[in-house]
Design a protein around this motif. Structure first.
Motif, PDB file in Angstrom:
ATOM      1  N   PHE A   8       0.833  -1.203   0.000  1.00 57.43           N
ATOM      2  CA  PHE A   8       0.000   0.000   0.000  1.00 57.43           C
ATOM      3  C   PHE A   8       0.868   1.254   0.000  1.00 57.43           C
ATOM      4  CE2 PHE A   8      -2.287   3.360   2.265  1.00 57.43           C
ATOM      5  CZ  PHE A   8      -3.463   3.429   1.538  1.00 57.43           C
ATOM      6  N   GLN A   9       1.887   1.273   0.858  1.00 59.10           N
ATOM      7  CA  GLN A   9       2.743   2.458   0.958  1.00 59.10           C
ATOM      8  C   GLN A   9       3.549   2.673  -0.320  1.00 59.10           C
ATOM      9  OE1 GLN A   9       2.505   4.599   3.225  1.00 59.10           O
ATOM     10  NE2 GLN A   9       1.472   3.540   4.900  1.00 59.10           N
ATOM     11  N   GLU A  10       4.045   1.587  -0.926  1.00 62.56           N
ATOM     12  CA  GLU A  10       4.815   1.719  -2.164  1.00 62.56           C
ATOM     13  C   GLU A  10       3.951   2.250  -3.298  1.00 62.56           C
ATOM     14  OE1 GLU A  10       6.539  -2.025  -2.978  1.00 62.56           O
ATOM     15  OE2 GLU A  10       7.954  -1.966  -1.295  1.00 62.56           O
ATOM     16  N   TYR A  11       2.706   1.781  -3.405  1.00 58.74           N
ATOM     17  CA  TYR A  11       1.832   2.259  -4.484  1.00 58.74           C
ATOM     18  C   TYR A  11       1.426   3.723  -4.232  1.00 58.74           C
ATOM     19  CZ  TYR A  11      -1.794   2.330  -8.030  1.00 58.74           C
ATOM     20  OH  TYR A  11      -2.546   2.644  -9.128  1.00 58.74           O
ATOM     21  N   LYS A  12       1.164   4.077  -2.976  1.00 57.63           N
ATOM     22  CA  LYS A  12       0.752   5.441  -2.641  1.00 57.63           C
ATOM     23  C   LYS A  12       1.889   6.433  -2.870  1.00 57.63           C
ATOM     24  CE  LYS A  12       0.301   6.634   1.730  1.00 57.63           C
ATOM     25  NZ  LYS A  12       1.067   7.879   1.941  1.00 57.63           N
ATOM     26  N   GLY A  13       3.128   6.034  -2.508  1.00 57.20           N
ATOM     27  CA  GLY A  13       4.254   6.937  -2.661  1.00 57.20           C
ATOM     28  C   GLY A  13       4.116   8.166  -1.777  1.00 57.20           C
ATOM     29  N   ASP A  14       4.388   9.342  -2.357  1.00 56.34           N
ATOM     30  CA  ASP A  14       4.327  10.602  -1.602  1.00 56.34           C
ATOM     31  C   ASP A  14       2.932  11.209  -1.586  1.00 56.34           C
ATOM     32  OD1 ASP A  14       7.039  10.377  -1.188  1.00 56.34           O
ATOM     33  OD2 ASP A  14       7.566  11.547  -2.976  1.00 56.34           O
ATOM     34  N   ARG A  15       1.962  10.566  -2.208  1.00 59.32           N
ATOM     35  CA  ARG A  15       0.614  11.132  -2.249  1.00 59.32           C
ATOM     36  C   ARG A  15      -0.078  10.933  -0.902  1.00 59.32           C
ATOM     37  NH1 ARG A  15       1.885   8.479  -6.826  1.00 59.32           N
ATOM     38  NH2 ARG A  15       1.721   9.593  -8.814  1.00 59.32           N
ATOM     39  N   GLU A  16      -1.074  11.780  -0.656  1.00 61.73           N
ATOM     40  CA  GLU A  16      -1.776  11.667   0.619  1.00 61.73           C
ATOM     41  C   GLU A  16      -2.719  10.470   0.603  1.00 61.73           C
ATOM     42  OE1 GLU A  16      -5.629  14.562  -0.331  1.00 61.73           O
ATOM     43  OE2 GLU A  16      -4.150  15.142   1.205  1.00 61.73           O
ATOM     44  N   THR A  17      -3.003   9.943   1.783  1.00 59.61           N
ATOM     45  CA  THR A  17      -3.939   8.827   1.912  1.00 59.61           C
ATOM     46  C   THR A  17      -5.348   9.329   1.626  1.00 59.61           C
ATOM     47  OG1 THR A  17      -2.507   7.840   3.586  1.00 59.61           O
ATOM     48  CG2 THR A  17      -4.758   7.007   3.441  1.00 59.61           C
ATOM     49  N   GLN A  18      -6.060   8.636   0.731  1.00 52.07           N
ATOM     50  CA  GLN A  18      -7.382   9.108   0.305  1.00 52.07           C
ATOM     51  C   GLN A  18      -8.453   8.916   1.383  1.00 52.07           C
ATOM     52  OE1 GLN A  18      -5.829  10.501  -2.815  1.00 52.07           O
ATOM     53  NE2 GLN A  18      -8.014  10.390  -3.073  1.00 52.07           N
TER      54      GLN A  18
END
Length: 562
Positions: free
Chosen positions: A539-549
């Motif tokens: 989950f963290q790798e796919y999200k990267g630096d983007r905010e959690t939706q």
């Protein structure tokens, strides 16, 4: 050199050269256009003259050829009539030898037999039958033909030969154009030399004109830029606070520069008055700023205290919400092969999971309530309390009936079953009731799916397309209940949409059900404690630096060793 003087010189040259550049561009453009027009027109005249000269030389050649051909044809006719063939041959050969423009001559009778051929004597007494020969024999009057022969341009004069009134054959004189081309080349050379001389004269004339124009332009630009330089110097002194500098201006012209100087003097006076008012206003403003700054610091301290109280309240709300979560140590006793991944987007979450361990069964539920943060957390408390009441007080353990009862409890708790309700909130939920002894899982869902993994296959069991608690949620809706026989190599997963709807990757798109199923297929045979870490890393790798939706909840469990 003083910086002010150096800067003034730079300004002077800047203005002067700008004027020079504008005038130079206009002069050069005008001279180039006029020169181009002159050269083009004269070049066109010379080229047209060359064409006329070439056409005239060609016409002269043809006229001379016609005259020679007719004269020679008349002599040949007389000699044929007198049967003087040797004299006829000498006459033709003499005419060819005496005229370097004639390439060769032919005398052919009407049957195509060659009587004379000055270039190829071996063709005499042979019969020619080419298309060009047939064309020549068919002529009944003097004909001029123009064609290419053995890399040589030629003009052929064809004269019919008649004895009395009967056609006898044709006399063919072939003129080469080499000598004509030599004259044409000579004329072209003369024309090119004339054009070159004309261009040189035009360039020299233009250069002289531009030199004079540049000199005049330099003097004019110096004269025009002097008042502008004075204005610039006065403006710079004025910008440094010297309000007396504009009084030294001596510009008496009545053009735009004079109007600008007058306006500048008026502006300096008004600016001086405004500057004095501004100083007085600044003194007053500084005092007000100090007072406002003190008030702002006091307000900021109050805001910080209020924010600290809010954060303390949120942190305590987080503690309260955590206390609602089930005891995972106790759950491990009944369902050792399981993991729970729960990640609030804010301090508190709108997602919640719930477990109940009874003597013969285990109940697992996940709920995704309206919103996130504080509003979502309130909804989780309502949903959790309602679920506990249904399970503990009413004793109902059928997942479909639990969802139906929870739907009604949420609607009535928020008064959303009335027409005057102000809110329209609800939740999506999924419930699994596991009977370890019978190895049966019963499942019912309001929109949230169940993922069943076995070997390399991942099966998706969708829930009913009906949420709980909203105004539009029907109290009479019957949820679907599905029973699954649990096998040792099966693994089960529940997830809210926060995991699947997370944006990320190179294209900033949803993680999606397809990628989630791929993760399930890859991880479901690993130990469940390790699966929790792997799902979180993915989950963290796919999200990267983007905010959690959104809030994220994932539950995985199985019964491999039961």
């Amino acid at each position: 050199m003083m910086p002010e003087k150096k800067e003034l010189i730079q300004i002077c040259w800047s203005i002067r050269w700008k004027l020079m550049a504008v005038m130079a561009i206009m002069i050069v453009s005008l001279v180039l256009i006029l020169t181009f027009i002159q050269i083009s027109s004269q070049k066109s005249v010379l080229e047209e003259e060359l064409k006329k000269r070439i056409a005239l030389m060609r016409e002269n050649l043809i006229e001379r050829g016609k005259s020679v051909s007719m004269n020679l044809a008349h002599q040949v006719e007389n000699q044929i009539a007198a049967f003087n063939f040797s004299g006829m041959l000498e006459t033709v050969q003499f005419r060819v030898d005496g005229n370097e423009e004639i390439k060769y001559a032919m005398l052919v009778d009407s049957s195509g037999v060659v009587y004379i051929h000055t270039l190829h004597p071996e063709l005499v007494q042979t019969q020619l039958d080419t298309e060009r020969d047939r064309l020549a024999l068919s002529q009944t009057r003097l004909t001029v033909l123009d064609y290419q022969e053995a890399e040589d341009s030629v003009i052929e004069m064809i004269v019919p030969i008649q004895i009395s009134t009967q056609p006898w054959g044709v006399l063919r004189l072939v003129y080469t154009l080499k000598h004509l081309q030599r004259e044409i080349n000579l004329s072209q050379t003369q024309i090119r030399q004339e054009i070159t001389r004309m261009i040189s004269n035009s360039i020299l004339t233009s250069a002289g004109f531009m030199a004079v124009a540049f000199a005049v332009g330099f003097l004019l630009s110096t004269r025009f830029s002097r008042p502008l330089v004075s204005l610039t110097q006065a403006a710079r002194e004025l910008s440094r606070g010297n309000f007396a500098a504009p009084m030294n201006l001596h510009i008496h012209s009545h053009d735009e520069v004079g109007v600008l100087a007058t306006s500048f003097l008026e502006m300096s006076q008004e600016l001086k008055a405004s500057y004095q008012k501004l100083e007085e206003y600044n003194r007053t403003l500084e005092q007000k700023v100090q007072e406002r700054t003190q008030e702002l610091n006091t307000s900021l301290l109050n805001v910080e205290k209020a924010n600290q109280k809010i954060m303390e309240s949120l942190q305590y709300a987080k503690v309260i919400q955590h206390s609602l979560l089930p005891n995972q140590v106790q759950l491990k006793t009944y369902l050792p092969e399981s993991f729970f991944l729960w990640m609030p987007r804010d301090v508190v979450s709108g997602d919640i999971f719930y477990t109940e361990c009874l003597a013969d069964r285990v109940i697992i539920a996940i709920m995704d309530c309206t919103g996130h943060g504080v509003p979502g957390a309130f909804m989780t408390m309502i949903a959790t309390s309602g679920l506990k009441r249904i399970l503990q007080e009413d004793g109902d353990q059928r997942p479909a009936e639990i969802l139906k009862r929870l739907n009604g409890l949420v609607k009535t708790s928020l008064q959303q079953d009335t027409d005057y309700a102000l809110s329209d909130d609800g939740l999506d939920a999924a419930i699994c009731v596991i009977t370890p002894k019978d190895r049966v899982l019963r499942f019912a869902s309001a929109r949230l799916p169940l993922f069943v993994a076995q070997d390399d296959d991942v099966r998706l069991i969708k829930g009913d397309r009906q949420s709980l608690g909203y105004k539009r949620s029907s109290l009479e809706f019957q949820f679907t209940e599905q029973a699954i026989k649990i096998e040792p190599d099966m693994a089960f997963y529940l997830a809210t949409d926060g995991f699947i709807d997370q944006l990320g990757g190179k294209m900033n798109r949803r993680l999606g059900s397809g990628r989630f199923r791929k993760l399930v297929r890859e991880y479901h045979q690993k130990p469940y404690d390790q699966q929790q870490i792997l799902f979180l890393q993915a989950f963290q790798e796919y999200k990267g630096d983007r905010e959690t939706q959104d809030d994220v909840t994932v539950v995985g469990f199985g019964m491999r060793n039961a």
